[in-house]
Design an enzyme around this catalytic site. Structure first.
Site, PDB file in Angstrom:
ATOM      1  N   GLU A 237       0.824  -1.212   0.000  1.00 46.55           N
ATOM      2  CA  GLU A 237       0.000   0.000   0.000  1.00 46.55           C
ATOM      3  C   GLU A 237       0.860   1.264   0.000  1.00 46.55           C
ATOM      4  OE1 GLU A 237      -3.591   2.233   2.529  1.00 46.55           O
ATOM      5  OE2 GLU A 237      -2.927   0.232   3.120  1.00 46.55           O
ATOM      6  N   LYS A 280      -2.371  -1.825  -3.269  1.00 45.41           N
ATOM      7  CA  LYS A 280      -3.442  -0.972  -2.733  1.00 45.41           C
ATOM      8  C   LYS A 280      -2.998   0.489  -2.822  1.00 45.41           C
ATOM      9  CE  LYS A 280      -6.513  -0.152   1.194  1.00 45.41           C
ATOM     10  NZ  LYS A 280      -7.039  -0.621   2.494  1.00 45.41           N
TER      11      LYS A 280
END
Length: 415
Positions: A237, A280
């Site tokens: 992420e 992400k």
């Protein structure tokens, strides 16, 4: 290596390997004596080298990682991000008049995980450490409750953000110490995947710095390497966070490209198998003080950024909601499918606030509201499932609404 003396001819052959690429190089050159006379004696050097390289066969959990990543990013399903720390969860509970206690946090997560039909639209659920080990009121492990709906349990692996030196308020993510042991324990408890959040701050003078980009790219790569060693699919992420300022969507796209490029360079340096990860990232948005961009603009710059930076070996891109309203998150996800039909990655979602905000307000800690709150959650999940497939037409279950912004918390989990 075999050598034969020849002062007039030197031939070297080398075979080198790097990852999956093998190349051969042959260099031949002639030498003459300074007097100009050819020397009869010859010297030939032949060197053959084989460097080590990694293949999927050398990664113990390769097949499992690829299968689990593929399952999580299957069409029409996304991730429910419910990995908020006890402190953050407590603030949200307090906002609707609920005390921050272990039992109330458990009741809230049980409401989410037991919503009938949620598994039709959600394939993975990110959990906090406490939640991974909790049980429902009936005594069923939360991991088992999720699996009964076909939802893979995941776990937040980082331990929060810490300020980097320099006075600019940039952050590094903590949690690498002891990570392998924790990853193995989480897998034994039932986790199938993991998540690590790295935040890059833009829109202020001097931000982001090269130091912040390099620090966070390194930590993401090391985390991903450790997770794959333990058999957990790492969600990587790299978030260019939505924050104050009137910076443009073009600026967000520029810094997102720069950040993601460094992240994937480091993933390759650490031998991370890209087929066994999920990404992400943020969607490309303008700053909070700039006009809100249209879904078409968001999709254009976001897709362009992905095309420039993300290898097609990555199976799924699960966008974070990152402060977007519930409706905005769904509409922008639909726009991504319109912008890039036939994408090599699944363009899907990993939403927290965009699935939980109205659900929590509907529940408000009252037993008589549980069923209504579950219905809100499932309707939001369904809307995003349709958007992921390019089929969302509206109306939205929670129309309108403003941005859902929370302050960045510094100091580690629970601080």
């Amino acid at each position: 290596a075999q050598c034969t003396d020849n002062w007039s001819t030197c031939s070297r052959t080398a075979v080198t390997g790097h990852h999956h690429h093998i190349s051969k190089m042959q260099v031949t050159h002639m030498r003459s004596a300074q007097c100009g006379q050819r020397v009869n004696r010859s010297r030939t050097t032949s060197v053959r080298c084989q460097a080590k390289f990694s293949t999927q066969q050398q990664i113990p959990f390769a097949a499992e990682l690829i299968a689990n990543a593929g399952y999580i990013c299957q069409p029409g399903r996304g991730i429910l991000a419910s990995d908020e720390s006890n402190m953050t969860t407590g603030k949200r509970l307090n906002a609707v008049g609920i005390e921050n206690t272990e039992s109330n946090r458990r009741d809230w997560r049980e409401l989410l995980y037991s919503a009938p039909g949620l598994g039709q639209y959600i394939s993975g659920c990110i959990m906090f450490d406490e939640t991974l080990y909790q049980k429902s009121a009936s005594g069923q492990q939360f991991t088992e409750l999720l699996m009964s709906q076909g939802i893979y349990p995941g776990i937040k692996m980082d331990t929060g953000l810490q300020i980097l030196p320099g006075g600019l308020g940039e952050t590094a993510t903590q949690g690498l110490d002891g990570l392998l042991d924790r990853a193995k324990a989480y897998k034994a408890q039932g986790a199938r995947f993991a998540k690590w959040r790295a935040v890059l701050k833009i829109g202020e003078q001097g931000c982001p710095t090269t130091m912040a980009i390099h620090e966070n790219a390194h930590a993401l790569a090391r985390y991903a390497q450790i997770c794959q060693e333990a058999g957990l699919v790492p969600i990587v992420e790299p978030e260019v966070t939505l924050g104050p300022g009137n910076y443009t969507i073009e600026e967000t796209a520029y810094w997102s490209e720069r950040f993601y490029s460094h992240v994937f360079r480091m993933l390759n340096e650490y031998g991370v198998m890209l087929e066994g990860i999920l990404l992400k990232p943020n969607m490309c948005l303008a700053g909070l003080d700039a006009p809100v961009c249209t879904p078409k603009e968001v999709a254009h710059y976001t897709v362009r950024t992905m095309k420039r930076c993300i290898p097609p070996a990555v199976p799924g891109i699960h966008f974070l909601s990152g402060g977007m309203s519930e409706e905005e998150s769904t509409v922008n996800l639909q726009a991504l499918q319109d912008e890039y039909p036939g994408s090599p990655w699944a363009l899907t979602f990993s939403y927290g606030r965009a699935l939980q905000s109205t659900t929590l307000k509907t529940w408000a800690g009252k037993p008589e509201n549980v069923d209504a709150a579950k219905a809100v959650l499932v309707s939001l999940a369904k809307a995003n499932s349709l958007a992921q497939q390019g089929l969302y037409k509206g109306p939205h279950p929670v129309p309108g609404g403003g941005r859902i912004i929370q302050a960045m918390r510094i100091g580690g989990a629970g601080k």
